[in-house]
Write a protein that holds these residues in place. Structure first.
Motif, short mmCIF file in Angstrom:
data_model
loop_
_atom_site.label_atom_id
_atom_site.label_comp_id
_atom_site.label_asym_id
_atom_site.label_seq_id
_atom_site.Cartn_x
_atom_site.Cartn_y
_atom_site.Cartn_z
N VAL A 163 12.60 7.51 -4.10
CA VAL A 163 11.94 8.70 -4.65
C VAL A 163 11.64 8.45 -6.14
N ALA A 164 12.62 7.89 -6.82
CA ALA A 164 12.41 7.60 -8.25
C ALA A 164 11.24 6.63 -8.43
N ALA A 165 11.03 5.77 -7.43
CA ALA A 165 9.95 4.78 -7.55
C ALA A 165 8.61 5.35 -7.09
N GLY A 166 8.58 6.62 -6.70
CA GLY A 166 7.29 7.25 -6.42
C GLY A 166 7.03 7.66 -4.98
N ARG A 167 7.97 7.43 -4.07
CA ARG A 167 7.76 7.92 -2.69
C ARG A 167 8.03 9.42 -2.64
N ARG A 168 7.24 10.13 -1.84
CA ARG A 168 7.44 11.58 -1.72
C ARG A 168 8.86 11.88 -1.23
N ALA A 169 9.46 12.90 -1.78
CA ALA A 169 10.82 13.28 -1.36
C ALA A 169 10.83 13.73 0.11
N ASP A 170 9.69 14.24 0.57
CA ASP A 170 9.66 14.70 1.97
C ASP A 170 9.12 13.63 2.94
N PRO A 215 0.83 -1.20 0.00
CA PRO A 215 0.00 0.00 0.00
C PRO A 215 0.88 1.26 0.00
N ALA A 216 0.35 2.34 -0.56
CA ALA A 216 1.15 3.57 -0.70
C ALA A 216 1.62 4.11 0.65
N ASP A 217 0.84 3.80 1.71
CA ASP A 217 1.21 4.35 3.03
C ASP A 217 2.08 3.39 3.85
N ALA A 218 2.44 2.22 3.28
CA ALA A 218 3.18 1.21 4.08
C ALA A 218 4.50 1.78 4.61
N THR A 219 4.80 1.42 5.85
CA THR A 219 6.10 1.79 6.42
C THR A 219 7.15 0.87 5.80
N LEU A 227 13.47 11.61 2.98
CA LEU A 227 14.14 10.82 1.94
C LEU A 227 15.16 11.66 1.18
N GLU A 228 14.78 12.90 0.83
CA GLU A 228 15.71 13.68 -0.01
C GLU A 228 16.94 14.14 0.77
N ARG A 229 16.82 14.24 2.09
CA ARG A 229 17.96 14.75 2.86
C ARG A 229 18.69 13.64 3.63
N ALA A 230 18.19 12.42 3.52
CA ALA A 230 18.68 11.34 4.38
C ALA A 230 20.20 11.15 4.30
N ALA A 231 20.72 11.07 3.09
CA ALA A 231 22.15 10.77 2.93
C ALA A 231 23.01 11.89 3.50
N ALA A 232 22.63 13.12 3.20
CA ALA A 232 23.42 14.26 3.69
C ALA A 232 23.36 14.34 5.21
N ASP A 233 22.16 14.14 5.79
CA ASP A 233 22.01 14.23 7.24
C ASP A 233 22.75 13.08 7.94
N ALA A 234 22.73 11.91 7.32
CA ALA A 234 23.43 10.77 7.91
C ALA A 234 24.93 11.03 7.94
N ASP A 235 25.43 11.60 6.85
CA ASP A 235 26.86 11.96 6.78
C ASP A 235 27.21 12.96 7.86
N ALA A 236 26.38 14.01 7.93
CA ALA A 236 26.65 15.10 8.87
C ALA A 236 26.65 14.58 10.31
N ALA A 237 25.74 13.65 10.59
CA ALA A 237 25.63 13.15 11.97
C ALA A 237 26.60 12.01 12.24
N GLY A 238 27.22 11.51 11.19
CA GLY A 238 28.15 10.38 11.36
C GLY A 238 27.44 9.09 11.73
N VAL A 239 26.31 8.85 11.08
CA VAL A 239 25.52 7.65 11.39
C VAL A 239 26.29 6.38 11.01
N ARG A 240 26.29 5.42 11.93
CA ARG A 240 27.06 4.17 11.73
C ARG A 240 26.16 2.95 11.93
N ALA A 241 26.56 1.86 11.28
CA ALA A 241 25.89 0.58 11.50
C ALA A 241 26.23 0.10 12.92
#
Ligand code: SAH
Length: 426
Positions: free
Chosen positions: A363-370, A341-345, A391-405
């Motif tokens: 995003v390319a597959a149709g999820r909202r960028a926000d 469904p479009a609203d699925a988590t 979604l549109e800021r995820a990579a940049a914010d992860a980098d900035a915060a130093g997100v790790r596995a």
């Protein structure tokens, strides 16, 4: 003959008896005598009850042919005829009779348990906790005596029984395999997301009985420090700078140890069958004739978002969620969402290293960028940290915060609930 009496400070001698086929006389027909008779029958004794009447429990046992009933008052010689008893129990409720039984037992050197007066007994029945059959604690008995205070003994017995069940006692066998088993067993145990008390009771109990533990880096690794020194722990998880042990080698290890008759626990993070390769391990064991069982675990896919105050479903927001691995790129996530469904988590595991690519593909597959995104690192540990983004800021914010596995990536409007709920990991 004077009966010697034991000083209160003097310890009694603890002993276990093999009563198989041996004559034991129980004097009395009430509920106490019935309890004693049942215990004796369980131990295989040839039980004779002397009593003018019987309570229902005892009457049932007589009806079932489990024991012999002499329907009368106790008379001198009952302990000796037709042959001397090995043991006597008296629980008549009549002091004079109990005295007489104890006296005659003493004279004939027959141990006698008195229900009415522990101090005047020559023997005592402990309260016994037994490991449940089929559980890792099977075959263990813990006997508790409390110097003539049976309720105190029973309270301790109950606590011990609970501890045997819970896996907090070291119940590992150190001599011989389980009866009837020359090959050991493998248990694929889901350890949950990391907190030591989020493993299941069954998983914890199997861990307490393990000879060998094959462990990952994720999950409740703190529990490994509490294993006995002679328990072999094999670390096969990735650690920074070290290559993980290849899956084929892990499979071989499990079978190798089990074939030596060992109890093997394969301790895994989360649930063994959720992106954990537990299925492959189970198949490998089965293909090699090694008995294998699975113990489900609390998967990080659901529990790590929960720790950050994000329910994966929420009334009015979404009634579904999909879980995908991002280990090999965005493909599985995009595919999972195509039919959802479009609203699925969307819950992504192993999603940190290829986050940019995954977010873009979604995003390319149709999820909202926000679409709100939460990156929850090291859930259920002291290092838990959550970064909320889109979604549109995820990579940049992860980098900035130093997100790790290890981190779980949650994509969907349920992430907004975190603003009201905050961290919920307790
Ligand atoms: N079988 C596991 C998943 C194994 S894949 C389960 O059911 O949870 C490994 C991935 O799980 C990690 O890359 C990460 O995405 C996630 N993970 C496991 N434990 C985690 C934790 N405590 N905090 C954050 N992510 C975790």
């Amino acid at each position: 003959m004077a009966t010697p009496t034991k000083a209160a400070s003097q310890p009694a001698y603890a002993l276990t008896l093999d009563l198989t086929g041996r004559r034991v006389v129980v004097v009395g027909g009430g509920p106490v005598a019935a309890r004693r008779a049942r215990g004796l029958l369980d131990a295989g004794a040839a039980v004779e009850v002397v009593a003018p009447w019987l309570c229902e429990d005892l009457a049932d046992l007589v009806g079932a042919g489990a024991l012999t009933w002499h329907e009368r008052d106790y008379v001198a010689g009952d302990l000796l005829q037709p042959e001397p008893a090995w043991l006597a129990h008296t629980a008549t409720g009549d002091r004079a009779t109990d005295d007489q039984v104890a006296r005659e037992a003493q004279a004939a050197r027959i141990w006698c348990v008195r229900a009415d007066d522990a101090g005047a007994s020559s023997a005592w029945t402990p309260a016994v906790a037994r490991g449940r059959s089929g559980s890792p604690a099977e075959g263990l008995s813990v006997a508790v005596t409390a110097g003539g205070d049976p309720r105190r003994a029973v309270a301790v017995r109950d606590a011990v029984a609970a501890a045997l069940d819970s896996g907090s006692l070291p119940v590992r066998r150190t001599r011989g395999a389980e009866p009837g088993r020359s090959v050991g067993r493998v248990a694929l145990v889901g350890g949950g997301p990391g907190a030591e008390d989020l493993i299941t009771v069954r998983g914890r109990a199997l861990l307490a009985a393990a000879d060998v533990v094959v462990a990952d880096r994720l999950g409740p690794t703190g529990l490994l420090d509490r294993l006995g020194e002679d328990v072999e722990v094999v670390h096969v998880g990735k650690t920074p700078g070290h290559h993980p042990v290849p899956q084929e080698r892990i499979n071989e290890l499990l079978v190798h140890h089990a074939r030596l008759g060992r109890q093997v626990v394969r301790l895994k993070g989360g649930d063994p069958f959720v992106l954990g390769r537990g299925g492959e391990e189970a198949l490998h064991c089965a293909a090699h004739g090694v008995p294998v069982e699975v113990v489900p675990g609390v998967t990080s896919a659901v529990s790590v978002p929960a720790a950050a105050g994000i329910p994966v479903t929420h009334r009015g927001v979404t009634a579904s969620f999909v879980v995908a691995s991002a280990h090999d790129g965005a493909g599985p996530a995009v595919q999972a969402l195509r039919d959802a469904p479009a609203d699925a988590t969307l819950v992504l595991l192993m999603g940190v290293s290829r986050l940019a690519e995954t977010a873009e593909a979604l995003v390319a597959a149709g999820r909202r960028a926000d679409t709100p995104v939460a990156l929850v690192e090291s859930g259920w540990t002291e290092r838990q940290r959550t970064t909320v983004t889109t979604l549109e800021r995820a990579a940049a914010d992860a980098d900035a915060a130093g997100v790790r596995a290890p981190a779980v990536v949650v994509v969907g409007d349920v992430v907004a609930l975190r603003a009201s709920l905050g961290d919920l990991a307790g």
